[in-house]
Scaffold this active site. Structure first.
Site, mmCIF file in Angstrom:
data_model
loop_
_atom_site.group_PDB
_atom_site.id
_atom_site.type_symbol
_atom_site.label_atom_id
_atom_site.label_comp_id
_atom_site.label_asym_id
_atom_site.label_seq_id
_atom_site.Cartn_x
_atom_site.Cartn_y
_atom_site.Cartn_z
ATOM 1 N N ASP A 169 10.645 -6.134 20.608
ATOM 2 C CA ASP A 169 10.410 -7.573 20.538
ATOM 3 C C ASP A 169 10.156 -7.879 19.071
ATOM 4 O O ASP A 169 9.102 -7.531 18.520
ATOM 5 C CB ASP A 169 9.195 -7.956 21.388
ATOM 6 C CG ASP A 169 8.843 -9.434 21.302
ATOM 7 O OD1 ASP A 169 9.440 -10.160 20.478
ATOM 8 O OD2 ASP A 169 7.951 -9.874 22.061
ATOM 9 N N SER A 219 22.725 -19.444 9.433
ATOM 10 C CA SER A 219 23.690 -20.309 10.113
ATOM 11 C C SER A 219 24.177 -21.360 9.131
ATOM 12 O O SER A 219 23.458 -21.739 8.197
ATOM 13 C CB SER A 219 23.028 -20.996 11.316
ATOM 14 O OG SER A 219 23.815 -22.069 11.814
ATOM 15 N N TYR A 225 16.067 -25.978 15.072
ATOM 16 C CA TYR A 225 16.833 -24.735 14.937
ATOM 17 C C TYR A 225 17.382 -24.641 13.516
ATOM 18 O O TYR A 225 17.253 -23.608 12.849
ATOM 19 C CB TYR A 225 17.980 -24.684 15.944
ATOM 20 C CG TYR A 225 18.899 -23.518 15.699
ATOM 21 C CD1 TYR A 225 18.634 -22.270 16.244
ATOM 22 C CD2 TYR A 225 20.014 -23.653 14.882
ATOM 23 C CE1 TYR A 225 19.464 -21.185 15.987
ATOM 24 C CE2 TYR A 225 20.848 -22.581 14.616
ATOM 25 C CZ TYR A 225 20.572 -21.352 15.168
ATOM 26 O OH TYR A 225 21.385 -20.280 14.896
ATOM 27 N N LYS A 259 16.625 -21.804 10.437
ATOM 28 C CA LYS A 259 17.626 -21.043 9.697
ATOM 29 C C LYS A 259 17.594 -21.378 8.209
ATOM 30 O O LYS A 259 17.894 -20.524 7.362
ATOM 31 C CB LYS A 259 19.010 -21.287 10.291
ATOM 32 C CG LYS A 259 19.196 -20.679 11.674
ATOM 33 C CD LYS A 259 18.975 -19.171 11.671
ATOM 34 C CE LYS A 259 19.328 -18.505 12.985
ATOM 35 N NZ LYS A 259 19.130 -17.037 12.949
#
Length: 262
Positions: free
Chosen positions: A59, A139, A170, A174
């Site tokens: 994890d 990303s 999100y 990134k």
């Protein structure tokens, strides 16, 4: 080329599927030994069996599990040279004001805290040996958080680029990956440790395999090179950045996007 990474030991997180599996496959093909770190035992063990790699259930949001990952890697291979932070999380698209604390925390923990944990645990080892390289997967949404990015798991039955939004946090996670990586490239460059990121555009992974081909074609048409990203595309970029060919490259956010962010 087959021996470019000969003798190198690499950890790849989230390597049980998608981009991570592609990265692990590529690094092994170029001579590296790979430790697959994935929270999914099913995916991780299947990937390790397929590739002849080592699997350690991890994890990435738990620093203690990173310590275990390092210890298992060193006990198996007596070395570690490369860390690829690929594991990531995204929530279902929605207006920012409706995003729950749980969704926000999960996104930031998997996408950002995981890298913080990896640095806290792995950098002391790299400092001791005098070198090491991190590649963190970000990303294109970190660069241009516009409709259409980052993932098409957030799609409607009627595809519309103008409707694919609601992933601001999100994108923020990134962007943090890019900025932190650049900062650490400066911080540790003189001590032999390189940090770079790879920023893929929307790709053909398990996140998009349920979409209609017409929808995929519609998005691909917005990419100058005319197709979506694949695990091979990301893997090629990563393999270059961790190789001796990139020994003078650090602090780079490499866009693997077919020209979409141009």
């Amino acid at each position: 080329m087959a021996s470019r990474l000969q003798g190198k030991i690499a950890i790849v997180t989230g390597a049980g599927s998608g981009y991570g599996l592609g990265i692990a496959t590529k690094l092994i093909s170029e001579g590296a030994n790979v430790v697959i770190a994935d929270i999914s035992e099913t995916n991780g063990m299947a990937a390790a069996d397929k590739l002849g790699a080592t699997y350690v259930k991890t994890d990435v949001t738990d620093k203690a599990q990173w310590q275990n990952l390092l210890e298992m890697t060193l006990s198996t291979y007596n070395a570690l040279h490369i860390v690829v932070n690929n594991a990531g999380s995204c929530y279902e698209k929605q207006p920012s004001e409706t995003l729950s604390d749980h969704e926000f925390d999960l996104t930031m923990n998997v996408n950002v805290r995981s890298i913080f944990n990896s640095v806290a645990v792995i950098v002391p080892h790299f400092l001791q040996q005098g070198d090491g390289v991190f590649v963190n997967i970000a990303s294109t949404s970190a660069i241009r958080p516009r409709p259409g990015a980052p993932y098409l798991l957030c799609y409607s039955s009627v595809f519309s680029l103008t409707r694919i939004k609601g992933l601001a946090w999100y994108a923020a996670s990134k962007a943090a990956v890019n900025v932190a990586s650049n900062g650490m490239a400066i911080e540790y460059g003189s001590r032999g440790i390189r940090f770079n990121t790879v920023c893929p555009v929307v790709g053909l992974t398990s996140m998009t395999n349920t979409m209609q081909q017409s929808d995929l074609d519609a998005f691909a048409s917005t990419i100058p090179l005319g197709r979506m990203c694949t695990p091979d595309d990301v893997a090629g970029a990563v393999a270059y950045l961790v190789s001796p060919d990139a020994k003078f490259i650090t602090g780079v956010n490499l866009q693997v996007d077919g020209g979409r962010c141009a």
